[in-house]
Design an enzyme around this catalytic site. Structure first.
Site, PDB file in Angstrom:
ATOM      1  N   GLY A 330       0.829  -1.191   0.000  1.00 10.01           N
ATOM      2  CA  GLY A 330       0.000   0.000   0.000  1.00 10.01           C
ATOM      3  C   GLY A 330       0.866   1.245   0.000  1.00 10.01           C
ATOM      4  O   GLY A 330       2.068   1.191  -0.283  1.00 10.01           O
ATOM      5  N   HIS A 332       1.971   3.173   2.435  1.00 10.42           N
ATOM      6  CA  HIS A 332       3.077   3.148   3.393  1.00 10.42           C
ATOM      7  C   HIS A 332       4.234   2.311   2.861  1.00 10.42           C
ATOM      8  O   HIS A 332       5.403   2.628   3.083  1.00 10.42           O
ATOM      9  CB  HIS A 332       2.592   2.585   4.734  1.00 10.42           C
ATOM     10  CG  HIS A 332       3.527   2.829   5.875  1.00 10.42           C
ATOM     11  ND1 HIS A 332       4.263   1.831   6.462  1.00 10.42           N
ATOM     12  CD2 HIS A 332       3.842   3.972   6.540  1.00 10.42           C
ATOM     13  CE1 HIS A 332       4.978   2.330   7.459  1.00 10.42           C
ATOM     14  NE2 HIS A 332       4.746   3.633   7.525  1.00 10.42           N
ATOM     15  N   CYS A 333       3.911   1.262   2.132  1.00  9.52           N
ATOM     16  CA  CYS A 333       4.933   0.340   1.631  1.00  9.52           C
ATOM     17  C   CYS A 333       5.820   0.952   0.552  1.00  9.52           C
ATOM     18  O   CYS A 333       6.936   0.479   0.334  1.00  9.52           O
ATOM     19  CB  CYS A 333       4.275  -0.914   1.053  1.00  9.52           C
ATOM     20  SG  CYS A 333       3.185  -1.774   2.191  1.00  9.52           S
ATOM     21  N   VAL A 334       5.332   1.972  -0.136  1.00 17.12           N
ATOM     22  CA  VAL A 334       6.105   2.541  -1.247  1.00 17.12           C
ATOM     23  C   VAL A 334       6.815   3.827  -0.843  1.00 17.12           C
ATOM     24  O   VAL A 334       7.469   4.456  -1.674  1.00 17.12           O
ATOM     25  CB  VAL A 334       5.232   2.776  -2.493  1.00 17.12           C
ATOM     26  CG1 VAL A 334       4.554   1.482  -2.915  1.00 17.12           C
ATOM     27  CG2 VAL A 334       4.216   3.878  -2.274  1.00 17.12           C
TER      28      VAL A 334
END
Length: 341
Positions: A330, A332-334
């Site tokens: 999502g 936050h992950c990128v």
């Protein structure tokens, strides 16, 4: 060591991201184009609040510039995938010198999963640290930035199927993992969740084997956001109830009972590949803003309202994250914050 990881809501110097390139996660030209447009939407949203640097694979900067526009800094380094939260450094402050430093976790493709490649990604944390002149603190612990969440006052959230999983750290005890985490983050109490969301495990596409940042995240010291699946038909109904109950029974490093804020999951339960783990917990805090996952779902505005109440001094920006979630993560992950020191 005297390292300390500031919480995400502390001031940032900039945000780091990685540009999607051809790889198994984005298997077709259409998949890759969709991913690039989604990553670009996140970068442009963050850039409204703070500088953004995008790491691109060699020869990929032109494609990035075409979608990002002129406001995002580009640098070229070898990449395998595009999840900067996990492949980039965890930035910390060296409290002995007062200067920025970087933690380089050992990265093995989210537990050496069969679809993953990490020859280049395992070196990205050091590349990024070198670009900003931050001393690097390497650790043998296999871990990723999405597998931790701190409150800035001594508490860290972890997941048993990540740091204690045999795919990452076979033979490591809970005590050894905690000692390594605390030494590199400046924390002193770990709260362990038993697992992550269902679609984050094998058999459901790409996943991390249970990253905490999709199921629970601190919003402030003593306040933790929790994914809440309200439909009993979804297996995360039981997962999220267990996580919320566990956190309500916990205290943080300062002895405070946790205020657990449940954020209802989007209404979509599944797609063509099975259960989905669409979650508003996987948001990103930047200076003056919250970049929040959206899913063209009736609950998008409900979630936005919760975040506006929690962060009244920040502007909440909704960005469609369905393409990013299809790749296994999502918003936050990128993204990866570089704190202002």
């Amino acid at each position: 060591m005297t390292l300390y990881m500031p919480p995400e809501w502390a001031p940032h110097e900039r945000t780091w991201m990685a540009w999607p390139g051809p790889n198994p996660t984005f298997a077709t030209p259409d998949d890759l184009d969709a991913a690039r447009r989604a990553w670009a939407s996140v970068a442009r949203a963050v850039r409204r609040f703070e500088p953004v640097t995008m790491v691109c694979g060699p020869g990929q900067a032109a494609s990035a510039r075409a979608l990002l526009g002129p406001g995002v800094e580009l640098v070229e380094r070898e990449l395998d995938d595009a999840w900067m939260r996990d492949i980039g450094p965890t930035f910390v402050r060296d409290t002995a010198t007062g200067r920025l430093a970087a933690v380089d976790w050992t990265f093995n493709g989210w537990g050496a999963q069969e679809w993953a490649r990490w020859e280049h990604d395992a070196k990205v944390a050091r590349h990024v640290a070198d670009l900003v002149g931050a001393p690097v603190h390497s650790t043998p612990l296999v871990n990723e930035g999405g597998g931790i969440h701190v409150d800035g006052e001594g508490t860290v959230l972890l997941t048993e199927t990540v740091q204690l999983g045999p795919e990452r750290n076979p033979g490591w005890t809970r005590e050894r993992v905690e000692a390594e985490i605390h030494a590199h983050l400046g924390t002193r109490k770990a709260i362990w969740l038993p697992r992550g969301l269902t679609a984050d495990y094998p058999g459901h596409g790409f996943g991390t084997l249970g990253h905490v940042d999709i199921v629970a995240a601190f919003a402030a010291p003593g306040v933790v956001l929790v994914h809440s699946q309200r439909d009993p038909a979804h297996p995360d109904f039981e997962v999220s109830r267990e996580v919320a109950g566990l956190l309500r029974a916990q205290t943080d490093a300062r002895g405070r009972a946790l205020d657990v804020v449940e954020v209802p999951a989007p209404t979509a339960l599944a797609d063509d590949d099975g259960w989905v783990d669409h979650s508003y917990i996987n948001h990103y805090l930047c200076d003056g803003g919250v970049v929040l996952c959206a899913f063209d779902d009736p609950h998008d505005e409900l979630a936005a309202g919760i975040f506006r109440r929690l962060f009244p001094d920040r502007t909440v920006t909704l960005v469609d994250a369905r393409t990013i979630f299809a790749g296994g993560g999502g918003i936050h992950c990128v993204t990866q914050q570089q704190p202002r020191i």
